[in-house]
Design a protein around this motif. Structure first.
Motif, PDB file in Angstrom:
ATOM      1  N   VAL A  95      48.659  47.771  40.330  1.00 14.15           N
ATOM      2  CA  VAL A  95      48.080  46.666  39.571  1.00 14.15           C
ATOM      3  C   VAL A  95      48.661  45.382  40.153  1.00 14.15           C
ATOM      4  O   VAL A  95      49.834  45.339  40.542  1.00 14.15           O
ATOM      5  N   ILE A  96      47.836  44.338  40.269  1.00  9.14           N
ATOM      6  CA  ILE A  96      48.263  43.087  40.884  1.00  9.14           C
ATOM      7  C   ILE A  96      48.264  41.981  39.829  1.00  9.14           C
ATOM      8  O   ILE A  96      47.247  41.725  39.180  1.00  9.14           O
ATOM      9  N   HIS A  97      49.422  41.343  39.674  1.00 12.80           N
ATOM     10  CA  HIS A  97      49.586  40.205  38.761  1.00 12.80           C
ATOM     11  C   HIS A  97      49.325  38.915  39.516  1.00 12.80           C
ATOM     12  O   HIS A  97      49.833  38.708  40.621  1.00 12.80           O
ATOM     13  N   TRP A  98      48.557  38.024  38.924  1.00 16.49           N
ATOM     14  CA  TRP A  98      48.203  36.739  39.530  1.00 16.49           C
ATOM     15  C   TRP A  98      49.223  35.709  39.057  1.00 16.49           C
ATOM     16  O   TRP A  98      48.995  34.965  38.121  1.00 16.49           O
ATOM     17  N   GLN A 107      42.957  40.179  32.024  1.00 19.47           N
ATOM     18  CA  GLN A 107      42.857  39.993  33.468  1.00 19.47           C
ATOM     19  C   GLN A 107      44.164  39.547  34.116  1.00 19.47           C
ATOM     20  O   GLN A 107      44.172  39.136  35.277  1.00 19.47           O
ATOM     21  N   GLY A 109      46.647  41.209  35.198  1.00 17.90           N
ATOM     22  CA  GLY A 109      47.170  42.038  36.265  1.00 17.90           C
ATOM     23  C   GLY A 109      48.494  42.676  35.936  1.00 17.90           C
ATOM     24  O   GLY A 109      49.387  42.769  36.775  1.00 17.90           O
ATOM     25  N   GLN A 124      38.526  46.839  40.836  1.00 20.25           N
ATOM     26  CA  GLN A 124      38.483  46.118  39.564  1.00 20.25           C
ATOM     27  C   GLN A 124      38.046  44.692  39.829  1.00 20.25           C
ATOM     28  O   GLN A 124      38.436  44.097  40.843  1.00 20.25           O
ATOM     29  N   TYR A 126      37.544  40.571  38.619  1.00 15.99           N
ATOM     30  CA  TYR A 126      38.189  39.486  37.884  1.00 15.99           C
ATOM     31  C   TYR A 126      37.303  38.258  37.978  1.00 15.99           C
ATOM     32  O   TYR A 126      36.723  37.969  39.028  1.00 15.99           O
ATOM     33  N   MET A 137      50.422  36.380  44.380  1.00 19.01           N
ATOM     34  CA  MET A 137      50.005  37.623  43.733  1.00 19.01           C
ATOM     35  C   MET A 137      50.971  38.722  44.151  1.00 19.01           C
ATOM     36  O   MET A 137      51.459  38.753  45.287  1.00 19.01           O
ATOM     37  N   SER A 139      52.437  43.040  43.014  1.00 18.36           N
ATOM     38  CA  SER A 139      52.391  44.210  42.150  1.00 18.36           C
ATOM     39  C   SER A 139      53.279  43.988  40.930  1.00 18.36           C
ATOM     40  O   SER A 139      54.337  43.366  41.011  1.00 18.36           O
TER      41      SER A 139
END
Length: 507
Positions: A95-98, A107, A109, A124, A126, A137, A139
């Motif tokens: 999962v990628i956090h912005w 959304q 992440g 996914q 966004y 960005m 993980s």
């Protein structure tokens, strides 16, 4: 499985959730099988992939987040939406956090009970309004960020386009050839396994290093900015958890640095991102004078100098002017408490580029609050009374290697609950032997006090809380959701230093 999302569908989902009156109903609006209308703009494509990186002549298997043309991360133009399809080709769930964005809760992440991971092979979508500035960005699951699952996220403004300056983005990392899980096990004595790092399906932490430095303390002589620590006596502090194999700037060391060609007499906007897992850096400009114009993507009153501290998760935008006679100018990032450094080189046409040593002549002191005290937001919070005030304690230590908030690890935490629209302050008091870069998701805050002294500081998303010190942040809670508040030393987050700000919809 492809997961696509339109703005209309997201807003409808959010409205339905709000009508039900609780965060438990804010389930992911990123619904599998959603179809994007034909009239919608084509989304940008990103993929989380494996790649081989050569570090000091040795190959290493790492991750990357890249566009189809190989560009790392995203660079958005003024007015461009964050309309992205993210494909997971990592070979494992992710999962990628912005980091720096303030999107709707679903959304952000981050994986939790309401928001699943992106399964390997799935995608996914966004779609939200991005926040301008220098962001990144990364993980937010397991050990992946330590293995370079991170990339820049730059959102330019109209003013940026008008500015007569060349942009240079630099993403800093600490790097290990070892399996990060092995190193974290060395720190914890093997008391955590890989599954523990997600804290029972919570927000996901985790990370490692190269070699544990369990009792790496620093003498207080020459510590510099250590006054105003609430009257407490400081005998020693721990600066670094682990010793890494290398320190990277845009994936390279000074064995083979990136050389950026610039104009004689020209201006350069350095967009600097500290994406390290557990390393704070001193930015050294050498012969160049720099002006900090933004912190964590938010404009500040100009602050000039040649040396600036950055802790994990923070960003600085620094303007520099090259001399008319030209030359080669290293931009250095030296690890706090150590001699190791990395960086890039700005070089004008025809300039001789000499080798830069990866070790400085002497060790750097700790990154302190000297820059933070000088920063003032260009767009501060409007004055108003505080509706909700919290004080939390940053606790834990090196032996046993457990880091907590109010002596509680994540999973046993007590969330900070607020209502949408409230003015909120959070005072973080550090009772532990290490400094902590504290990051809040979902909201940007203004730094309102440092070590008990009030100020109208920068608007940020990550602030340093020094050992035996404190920081107070203030913000207007305008984004409903369950937002992690955690230390951005990911070794500390992995072992428990995280809680949540729960922003509930008003009735």
């Amino acid at each position: 499985m492809t997961i696509l999302q339109t703005r209309r569908r997201f807003l409808a989902s959010a409205a339905s959730a709000a009508a039900l009156g609780g965060l438990s109903t804010l389930l992911p609006a990123l619904i599998p099988g959603a179809v994007r209308p034909a009239w919608a703009a084509a989304p940008l494509r990103l993929a989380v992939e494996r790649r081989v990186l050569e570090v000091m002549g040795k190959p290493a298997s790492v991750f990357g987040i890249r566009q189809p043309d190989g560009t790392s991360g995203l660079f958005l133009d003024p007015g461009q939406r964050f309309l992205v399809d993210l494909a997971n080709r990592a070979g494992e769930d992710a999962v990628i956090h912005w980091h720096g964005m303030t999107p709707p809760y679903a959304q952000d992440g981050v994986a939790d009970a309401n928001r699943p991971l992106i399964r390997d092979g799935a995608s996914q979508g966004y779609d939200f309004e991005p926040r301008p500035g220098t962001h990144w960005m990364h993980s937010h699951h397991g050990l992946q960020e330590q293995r370079l699952m991170a990339a820049p996220l730059i959102v330019r403004t109209v003013e940026d386009r008008r500015e007569d300056a060349q942009e240079v983005t630099v993403l800093l990392h600490d790097f290990t050839f070892k399996d990060p899980a092995e190193v974290l096990a060395g720190l914890t004595g093997g008391t955590m396994d890989h599954g523990d790092m997600n804290h029972g399906g919570g927000h996901g932490g985790g990370h490692g290093g190269a070699m544990p430095m369990m009792n790496h303390s620093m003498d207080m002589k020459g510590m510099g900015d250590m006054k105003g620590m609430g009257g407490m006596t400081m005998a020693a502090m721990d600066l670094n958890d682990v010793e890494y194999d290398a320190y990277l700037a845009n994936d390279r060391t000074f064995d083979d640095p990136e050389v950026v060609r610039v104009e004689r007499g020209g201006r350069v906007r350095l967009r600097l991102i500290n994406g390290a897992t557990s390393t704070a850096f001193h930015i050294e400009l050498g012969a160049l004078d720099g002006t900090v114009v933004a912190a964590d993507g938010n404009p500040v009153q100009p602050v000039t100098g040649r040396r600036f501290g950055m802790v994990m998760g923070q960003r600085l935008d620094i303007l520099v002017r090259l001399p008319d006679e030209g030359g080669a100018f290293p931009v250095l990032a030296q690890r706090e408490g150590e001699r190791q450094r990395t960086g890039i080189i700005l070089a004008t046409p025809g300039a001789t580029v000499n080798k830069v040593a990866g070790l400085a002549d002497g060790a750097a002191g700790p990154v302190d609050l000297s820059l933070e005290r000088r920063l003032t937001a260009l767009a501060p919070l409007a004055p108003r009374p505080t509706d909700a005030a919290f004080t939390i304690r940053l606790t834990g230590g090196m032996a046993p290697y457990v880091w907590t908030i109010d002596d509680r690890p994540f999973g046993e935490h007590r969330p900070l609950t607020v209502l949408k629209g409230q003015r909120v302050t959070v005072t973080m008091v550090n009772e532990s032997p290490m400094a902590h870069p504290m990051h809040l998701h979902g909201q940007h805050f203004q730094v309102a006090a440092l070590n008990g002294t009030a100020l109208a500081g920068a608007v940020r998303d990550t602030v340093l809380v020094p050992t035996n010190g404190s920081a107070t942040i203030a913000f207007d809670a305008d984004n409903p959701g369950r937002w992690p508040l955690h230390c951005h030393n990911l070794l500390h987050m992995a072992t428990g230093m995280m809680t949540e700000l729960v922003c509930e919809q008003t009735i």
